[in-house]
Motif scaffolding. Structure first.
Motif, PDB file in Angstrom:
ATOM      1  N   ALA A 164       0.835  -1.208   0.000  1.00  0.00           N
ATOM      2  CA  ALA A 164       0.000   0.000   0.000  1.00  0.00           C
ATOM      3  C   ALA A 164       0.865   1.251   0.000  1.00  0.00           C
ATOM      4  N   CYS A 165       1.898   1.253   0.826  1.00  0.00           N
ATOM      5  CA  CYS A 165       2.787   2.420   0.892  1.00  0.00           C
ATOM      6  C   CYS A 165       3.631   2.555  -0.367  1.00  0.00           C
ATOM      7  N   PHE A 166       4.111   1.424  -0.871  1.00  0.00           N
ATOM      8  CA  PHE A 166       5.012   1.454  -2.025  1.00  0.00           C
ATOM      9  C   PHE A 166       4.314   1.972  -3.277  1.00  0.00           C
ATOM     10  N   THR A 167       3.121   1.472  -3.566  1.00  0.00           N
ATOM     11  CA  THR A 167       2.416   1.902  -4.780  1.00  0.00           C
ATOM     12  C   THR A 167       2.070   3.386  -4.717  1.00  0.00           C
ATOM     13  N   THR A 168       1.701   3.878  -3.530  1.00  0.00           N
ATOM     14  CA  THR A 168       1.432   5.309  -3.380  1.00  0.00           C
ATOM     15  C   THR A 168       2.695   6.120  -3.618  1.00  0.00           C
ATOM     16  N   CYS A 169       3.811   5.650  -3.077  1.00  0.00           N
ATOM     17  CA  CYS A 169       5.086   6.345  -3.253  1.00  0.00           C
ATOM     18  C   CYS A 169       5.479   6.417  -4.726  1.00  0.00           C
ATOM     19  N   VAL A 170       5.330   5.315  -5.441  1.00  0.00           N
ATOM     20  CA  VAL A 170       5.640   5.284  -6.871  1.00  0.00           C
ATOM     21  C   VAL A 170       4.778   6.288  -7.635  1.00  0.00           C
ATOM     22  N   GLY A 171       3.494   6.312  -7.315  1.00  0.00           N
ATOM     23  CA  GLY A 171       2.597   7.251  -7.985  1.00  0.00           C
ATOM     24  C   GLY A 171       2.963   8.692  -7.724  1.00  0.00           C
ATOM     25  N   LEU A 172       3.364   8.997  -6.502  1.00  0.00           N
ATOM     26  CA  LEU A 172       3.720  10.373  -6.153  1.00  0.00           C
ATOM     27  C   LEU A 172       5.023  10.808  -6.827  1.00  0.00           C
ATOM     28  N   ILE A 173       5.989   9.914  -6.884  1.00  0.00           N
ATOM     29  CA  ILE A 173       7.238  10.256  -7.569  1.00  0.00           C
ATOM     30  C   ILE A 173       6.974  10.507  -9.050  1.00  0.00           C
ATOM     31  N   ASN A 174       6.201   9.626  -9.658  1.00  0.00           N
ATOM     32  CA  ASN A 174       5.880   9.776 -11.073  1.00  0.00           C
ATOM     33  C   ASN A 174       5.093  11.055 -11.343  1.00  0.00           C
ATOM     34  N   ALA A 175       4.079  11.315 -10.511  1.00  0.00           N
ATOM     35  CA  ALA A 175       3.247  12.510 -10.702  1.00  0.00           C
ATOM     36  C   ALA A 175       4.064  13.782 -10.526  1.00  0.00           C
ATOM     37  N   SER A 176       4.886  13.822  -9.494  1.00  0.00           N
ATOM     38  CA  SER A 176       5.682  15.024  -9.227  1.00  0.00           C
ATOM     39  C   SER A 176       6.716  15.252 -10.322  1.00  0.00           C
ATOM     40  N   ALA A 177       7.400  14.181 -10.751  1.00  0.00           N
ATOM     41  CA  ALA A 177       8.399  14.315 -11.812  1.00  0.00           C
ATOM     42  C   ALA A 177       7.753  14.760 -13.118  1.00  0.00           C
ATOM     43  N   SER A 178       6.588  14.206 -13.435  1.00  0.00           N
ATOM     44  CA  SER A 178       5.872  14.604 -14.660  1.00  0.00           C
ATOM     45  C   SER A 178       5.463  16.063 -14.594  1.00  0.00           C
ATOM     46  N   PHE A 179       4.994  16.507 -13.432  1.00  0.00           N
ATOM     47  CA  PHE A 179       4.572  17.900 -13.281  1.00  0.00           C
ATOM     48  C   PHE A 179       5.743  18.853 -13.469  1.00  0.00           C
ATOM     49  N   PHE A 180       6.837  18.607 -12.759  1.00  0.00           N
ATOM     50  CA  PHE A 180       7.975  19.533 -12.830  1.00  0.00           C
ATOM     51  C   PHE A 180       8.647  19.499 -14.194  1.00  0.00           C
ATOM     52  N   GLY A 202       6.971  19.053 -16.979  1.00  0.00           N
ATOM     53  CA  GLY A 202       6.091  19.872 -17.802  1.00  0.00           C
ATOM     54  C   GLY A 202       6.245  21.350 -17.519  1.00  0.00           C
ATOM     55  N   LEU A 203       6.576  21.680 -16.275  1.00  0.00           N
ATOM     56  CA  LEU A 203       6.757  23.084 -15.896  1.00  0.00           C
ATOM     57  C   LEU A 203       8.085  23.632 -16.395  1.00  0.00           C
ATOM     58  N   TYR A 204       9.138  22.809 -16.334  1.00  0.00           N
ATOM     59  CA  TYR A 204      10.478  23.225 -16.778  1.00  0.00           C
ATOM     60  C   TYR A 204      11.129  22.046 -17.484  1.00  0.00           C
ATOM     61  N   SER A 205      10.895  21.963 -18.784  1.00  0.00           N
ATOM     62  CA  SER A 205      11.267  20.773 -19.558  1.00  0.00           C
ATOM     63  C   SER A 205      12.760  20.689 -19.887  1.00  0.00           C
ATOM     64  N   LYS A 206      13.537  21.744 -19.579  1.00  0.00           N
ATOM     65  CA  LYS A 206      14.974  21.683 -19.843  1.00  0.00           C
ATOM     66  C   LYS A 206      15.660  20.638 -18.966  1.00  0.00           C
ATOM     67  N   VAL A 207      15.035  20.337 -17.841  1.00  0.00           N
ATOM     68  CA  VAL A 207      15.519  19.251 -16.984  1.00  0.00           C
ATOM     69  C   VAL A 207      14.714  18.001 -17.336  1.00  0.00           C
ATOM     70  N   SER A 208      15.385  16.899 -17.554  1.00  0.00           N
ATOM     71  CA  SER A 208      14.713  15.680 -18.010  1.00  0.00           C
ATOM     72  C   SER A 208      13.834  15.080 -16.918  1.00  0.00           C
ATOM     73  N   TYR A 209      12.866  14.298 -17.359  1.00  0.00           N
ATOM     74  CA  TYR A 209      11.981  13.581 -16.431  1.00  0.00           C
ATOM     75  C   TYR A 209      12.797  12.679 -15.508  1.00  0.00           C
ATOM     76  N   LYS A 210      13.770  11.962 -16.045  1.00  0.00           N
ATOM     77  CA  LYS A 210      14.564  11.040 -15.238  1.00  0.00           C
ATOM     78  C   LYS A 210      15.369  11.778 -14.172  1.00  0.00           C
ATOM     79  N   THR A 211      15.823  12.987 -14.489  1.00  0.00           N
ATOM     80  CA  THR A 211      16.553  13.778 -13.489  1.00  0.00           C
ATOM     81  C   THR A 211      15.640  14.163 -12.342  1.00  0.00           C
ATOM     82  N   TYR A 212      14.420  14.549 -12.670  1.00  0.00           N
ATOM     83  CA  TYR A 212      13.455  14.875 -11.609  1.00  0.00           C
ATOM     84  C   TYR A 212      13.173  13.639 -10.745  1.00  0.00           C
TER      85      TYR A 212
END
Length: 440
Positions: A286-302, A304-314
């Protein structure tokens, strides 16, 4: 878009929502509500399931997502508020909290006499696997929706079926807080899960999942998101009801301080020593799947906000920050983050509800600004009192509004602000139209 793919995206969304907090809230509600379980759980489902569902729809149906919704107040506000949301529920709070709760409830009991190294070992493995999964967002549905979520659901089903056959259906006594207004109390308990804030973040994960599956048009993405959301909320509601029922019918031979203790005792009662392992699997997944979703969501958001930094770096940065903050311990994380969540959660709810009714009430600036400002006023008061400031005199001045003593004093002012703002927007629009027609 195949129905099978929509189904697995719905399972993924379910597991993103279903973290440790969602696991331990319902059993305590069941224990304390007793024979008033039905109205109490109904109230909980309204704010703990329906509101997050609405929040996801609010994000997926608007071009630009959460920033676009916040920009109806002001462009700068939209960007700043979205950043605060993703930081507070991401690397600075929910991500390290998920790792800590998974360790304390699912791993630490097996190493009670060890010091230091179990936490380091667990968090290193926890974040390493999360990092690996998040590096390829196109595989998120396959790895979370098709693999991890079914394992989590099977573990929960084993617990529920065993409990149904072995526990006597005799409700526990009703505690004082659930005697007078069980629905309202359950409503407030669901509110305090704060899942609507997480839903604002998970909307981007759902949209990306459909895009990666080849769905190009906005209409089809929205349709798929609605269906996936229904699958997720039906699953959440069913699991919450079952968890709450276990709390309601647990034997009262001992006192339980929280939902984790109830489920730990229930697992041992139903399965003996094997139950501890089952509970660990449920908590960690339960904790792990939520953590994965939050990392993915946050990295995708940032990204999209500043694309000069890669998704993998975020992803790397967020994973590293989450790992470092998790070393502070759960108590320190909660002390830092709770005041921030108390501040942003009411504002998030106001924006969600106003956005939901956009087809009827429009996007008027005055409506958004007045309702948000009044909400912010009461939210700041709640934050200051949460930090220990004594504001008794001030409370006597502003405490006339309904639900003030419950920490929900912002509701009535937000509603009045929206009504007044709507009237101002309508007047302004009509006045401009009149002037334009006169010039013609």
């Amino acid at each position: 878009m195949s129905k099978k793919r929509v189904f697995f995206i719905g399972l993924m969304l379910f597991s993103l929502f279903f973290g440790a907090g969602n696991l331990i809230f319902p059993p305590l509600l069941g224990l304390e509500s007793g024979s008033n379980f039905t109205p109490a759980m109904t109230g909980f489902l309204v704010t703990g399931v329906l509101l997050p569902f609405v929040a996801v729809l609010a994000v997926v149906t608007v071009d630009g997502g959460m920033i676009s919704i916040g920009s109806r107040v002001h462009k700068v506000f939209g960007i700043v508020f979205a950043i605060i949301i993703y930081l507070s529920i991401g690397a600075f709070y929910a991500i390290p909290r998920a790792a800590n709760v998974a360790f304390e409830l699912g791993f630490q009991p097996y190493f009670t006499n060890e010091a230091g190294w179990p936490l380091i070992l667990f968090t290193v493995l926890f974040f390493a696997v999360a990092y690996y999964i998040c590096l390829n967002p196109k595989k998120l549905v396959d790895r979370v929706g098709q693999l991890l979520t079914p394992i989590l659901l099977v573990a929960l089903t084993i617990l529920f079926v065993r409990a149904f056959f072995l526990l006597e259906n005799v409700a526990s006594p009703v505690t004082e807080k659930y005697t007078a207004s069980p629905f309202v109390t359950g409503f407030i308990e669901g509110y305090f899960t704060m899942d609507a804030v997480a839903a604002l973040a998970f909307g981007i994960v759902v949209i990306n999942a459909f895009k990666d599956s080849g769905v190009k048009t906005k209409r089809e993405q929205i349709k798929g998101s609605v269906l996936a959301g229904i699958i997720a909320v039906v699953g959440l509601a069913a699991v919450y009801i079952c968890l709450g029922w276990i709390g309601a019918v647990m034997p009262q031979a001992e006192q339980f301080a929280n939902g984790a203790e109830i489920l730990t005792a229930a697992s041992f009662l139903l399965f003996g020593n094997t139950g501890s392992l089952l509970f660990s699997v449920i908590v960690i997944l339960a904790c792990f799947t939520t953590c994965v979703g939050l990392i993915n969501a946050s990295a995708s958001f940032f990204h999209g906000l500043y694309s000069k930094v890669s998704y993998k770096t975020y992803v790397r940065v967020l994973t590293l920050v989450g790992f470092v903050i998790s070393s502070l311990g759960l108590s320190a994380i909660l002390d830092i983050a709770v005041p921030i969540l108390v501040l942003i959660y009411p504002i998030a709810i106001v924006l969600i509800i106003l956005s939901l009714f956009t087809p009827l009430i429009g996007k008027g600036k005055a409506m958004y600004r007045i309702s948000v400002v009044l909400t912010l006023f009461y939210a700041i008061y709640d934050v200051l009192t949460n930090l220990g400031f004594k504001l008794d005199g001030f409370a006597q001045v502003i405490g006339f509004v309904p639900f003030f003593d419950l920490g929900l004093g912002w509701i009535a002012p937000a509603f009045v602000g929206a009504v007044v703002g709507y009237a101002i927007d309508r007047y302004t629009t009509n006045h401009k139209e009149t002037q334009a027609s006169e010039k013609k």
